[in-house]
Write a protein that holds these residues in place. Sequence first.
Motif, PDB file in Angstrom:
ATOM      1  N   ALA A   1       0.858  -1.189   0.000  1.00  0.00           N
ATOM      2  CA  ALA A   1       0.000   0.000   0.000  1.00  0.00           C
ATOM      3  C   ALA A   1       0.888   1.231   0.000  1.00  0.00           C
ATOM      4  O   ALA A   1       2.073   1.164   0.348  1.00  0.00           O
ATOM      5  N   ASP A   2       0.295   2.351  -0.398  1.00  0.00           N
ATOM      6  CA  ASP A   2       1.017   3.616  -0.400  1.00  0.00           C
ATOM      7  C   ASP A   2       1.270   4.051   1.038  1.00  0.00           C
ATOM      8  O   ASP A   2       0.324   4.273   1.806  1.00  0.00           O
ATOM      9  N   GLU A   3       2.525   4.177   1.436  1.00  0.00           N
ATOM     10  CA  GLU A   3       2.854   4.453   2.831  1.00  0.00           C
ATOM     11  C   GLU A   3       2.427   5.858   3.263  1.00  0.00           C
ATOM     12  O   GLU A   3       1.999   6.064   4.400  1.00  0.00           O
ATOM     13  N   LYS A   4       2.523   6.830   2.373  1.00  0.00           N
ATOM     14  CA  LYS A   4       2.089   8.186   2.729  1.00  0.00           C
ATOM     15  C   LYS A   4       0.580   8.232   2.944  1.00  0.00           C
ATOM     16  O   LYS A   4       0.092   8.891   3.874  1.00  0.00           O
ATOM     17  N   LEU A   5      -0.158   7.542   2.091  1.00  0.00           N
ATOM     18  CA  LEU A   5      -1.612   7.466   2.270  1.00  0.00           C
ATOM     19  C   LEU A   5      -1.940   6.749   3.579  1.00  0.00           C
ATOM     20  O   LEU A   5      -2.818   7.184   4.327  1.00  0.00           O
ATOM     21  N   PHE A   6      -1.229   5.677   3.864  1.00  0.00           N
ATOM     22  CA  PHE A   6      -1.446   4.922   5.098  1.00  0.00           C
ATOM     23  C   PHE A   6      -1.246   5.821   6.318  1.00  0.00           C
ATOM     24  O   PHE A   6      -2.051   5.807   7.254  1.00  0.00           O
ATOM     25  N   GLU A   7      -0.189   6.617   6.310  1.00  0.00           N
ATOM     26  CA  GLU A   7       0.071   7.513   7.448  1.00  0.00           C
ATOM     27  C   GLU A   7      -0.989   8.604   7.532  1.00  0.00           C
ATOM     28  O   GLU A   7      -1.384   9.010   8.638  1.00  0.00           O
ATOM     29  N   ARG A   8      -1.485   9.066   6.401  1.00  0.00           N
ATOM     30  CA  ARG A   8      -2.549  10.076   6.438  1.00  0.00           C
ATOM     31  C   ARG A   8      -3.814   9.479   7.048  1.00  0.00           C
ATOM     32  O   ARG A   8      -4.502  10.124   7.856  1.00  0.00           O
ATOM     33  N   ILE A   9      -4.134   8.248   6.676  1.00  0.00           N
ATOM     34  CA  ILE A   9      -5.287   7.570   7.263  1.00  0.00           C
ATOM     35  C   ILE A   9      -5.115   7.464   8.774  1.00  0.00           C
ATOM     36  O   ILE A   9      -6.050   7.732   9.537  1.00  0.00           O
ATOM     37  N   ALA A  10      -3.911   7.090   9.211  1.00  0.00           N
ATOM     38  CA  ALA A  10      -3.670   6.935  10.639  1.00  0.00           C
ATOM     39  C   ALA A  10      -3.882   8.232  11.405  1.00  0.00           C
ATOM     40  O   ALA A  10      -4.403   8.226  12.527  1.00  0.00           O
ATOM     41  N   THR A  11      -3.482   9.334  10.821  1.00  0.00           N
ATOM     42  CA  THR A  11      -3.483  10.611  11.550  1.00  0.00           C
ATOM     43  C   THR A  11      -4.733  11.458  11.321  1.00  0.00           C
ATOM     44  O   THR A  11      -5.044  12.316  12.147  1.00  0.00           O
ATOM     45  N   GLU A  12      -5.464  11.216  10.223  1.00  0.00           N
ATOM     46  CA  GLU A  12      -6.570  12.118   9.891  1.00  0.00           C
ATOM     47  C   GLU A  12      -7.932  11.451   9.786  1.00  0.00           C
ATOM     48  O   GLU A  12      -8.954  12.131   9.844  1.00  0.00           O
ATOM     49  N   ALA A  13      -7.984  10.130   9.623  1.00  0.00           N
ATOM     50  CA  ALA A  13      -9.263   9.486   9.324  1.00  0.00           C
ATOM     51  C   ALA A  13     -10.263   9.586  10.470  1.00  0.00           C
ATOM     52  O   ALA A  13     -11.453   9.821  10.256  1.00  0.00           O
ATOM     53  N   ALA A  14      -9.781   9.436  11.700  1.00  0.00           N
ATOM     54  CA  ALA A  14     -10.703   9.494  12.834  1.00  0.00           C
ATOM     55  C   ALA A  14     -11.399  10.837  12.896  1.00  0.00           C
ATOM     56  O   ALA A  14     -12.610  10.920  13.147  1.00  0.00           O
ATOM     57  N   ALA A  15     -10.643  11.910  12.672  1.00  0.00           N
ATOM     58  CA  ALA A  15     -11.233  13.241  12.690  1.00  0.00           C
ATOM     59  C   ALA A  15     -12.244  13.407  11.556  1.00  0.00           C
ATOM     60  O   ALA A  15     -13.308  14.020  11.718  1.00  0.00           O
ATOM     61  N   ALA A  16     -11.920  12.838  10.397  1.00  0.00           N
ATOM     62  CA  ALA A  16     -12.834  12.941   9.249  1.00  0.00           C
ATOM     63  C   ALA A  16     -14.126  12.197   9.511  1.00  0.00           C
ATOM     64  O   ALA A  16     -15.180  12.538   8.957  1.00  0.00           O
ATOM     65  N   LEU A  17     -14.067  11.191  10.380  1.00  0.00           N
ATOM     66  CA  LEU A  17     -15.257  10.421  10.732  1.00  0.00           C
ATOM     67  C   LEU A  17     -16.024  11.047  11.901  1.00  0.00           C
ATOM     68  O   LEU A  17     -17.038  10.506  12.333  1.00  0.00           O
ATOM     69  N   GLY A  18     -15.501  12.122  12.415  1.00  0.00           N
ATOM     70  CA  GLY A  18     -16.164  12.791  13.541  1.00  0.00           C
ATOM     71  C   GLY A  18     -15.825  12.202  14.876  1.00  0.00           C
ATOM     72  O   GLY A  18     -16.630  12.257  15.813  1.00  0.00           O
ATOM     73  N   GLY A  19     -14.613  11.625  15.021  1.00  0.00           N
ATOM     74  CA  GLY A  19     -14.173  11.089  16.313  1.00  0.00           C
ATOM     75  C   GLY A  19     -14.114   9.588  16.296  1.00  0.00           C
ATOM     76  O   GLY A  19     -14.577   8.924  15.398  1.00  0.00           O
TER      77      GLY A  19
END
Length: 305
Positions: free
Chosen positions: A287-305
């Motif tokens: 998998a794309d490592e930069k995308l993976f790190e973005r998911i780790a750091t930003e996805a929870a916030a994008a989901l509203g917590g």
Amino acid sequence: MTSSSRPPLRLSTVILPVRRWHEGGREVWRRAEELGFHGGYTYDHLSWRSFRDGPWFGALPTLTAAAAATSRIRLGTLVTSPNFRHPVTLAKELISLDDVSDGRVTLGVGAGGSGFDATALGQEPWSSRERADRFAEFVPLLDRLLREEVVSEEGVFYSADEVRNIPGCVQRPRLPFAVAATGPRGLRLAARHGQAWVTTGDPKLYETGTPEQSLAAIGGQLARLGAACEEAGRDAGELDKILLAGFTPDRPLDSFQAFVDFAGRHRALGFTEIVVHWPIPDSVFAADEKLFERIATEAAAALGG
């Protein structure tokens, strides 16, 4: 279920034990903690599918080393099985790991399958019925061994004779179990002994199904879990629901939005934790490592917590 009533969603990762500790292994676990993952898990196998002819280290020594290299992230197996484990020796290793990690361990446990682990000790593979029979004996005995200071029990498959596990787990009354199950007997074990339930979805849909079919199948699994909890006199809401991603028809690591959509759909079903595989180049988990790190750091916030 409204967005405000949905359970909070945690993101975790599976780090397969394929790296030498001093050649990148330690750094991956530290990076997982830096990225904010709730948990870091690993497979408890002797080898696994396409990785069979490459490096593969033991799960519990790896997790012990990870415990010493980190301070916050939860650690665990996804999953341990009776294929090459015995409750007595496993309990001793688990209370040791729980102690080293200062109470950060979750045991993912399942019935096992018919892969390499099933024959590595020289035995014939167990039938699905025998795996279920052994699992039904394995989990309750392990539960006792981790809760009680002295245990004696004589079972069909597993026994304990005056076994002592002092001082016991740091986590009381014992470290949590995340029980992987989709069949009726396994779901009853999850309802009676689990603090969490684990699924990978419906394997029959992985290659030929659709995301919509997968979501419906997982919804059915959750309904059966609820029925098992009701039978056991337990509120299904007490259990965390963990989805190990990568085995459904979805492609959540194709883009950030693809992951947010995937996670949102499963959060709406009631999942409290989604686990993604740490990227391994040139493998089924590339998998794309930069995308993976973005998911780790930003996805929870994008989901509203």
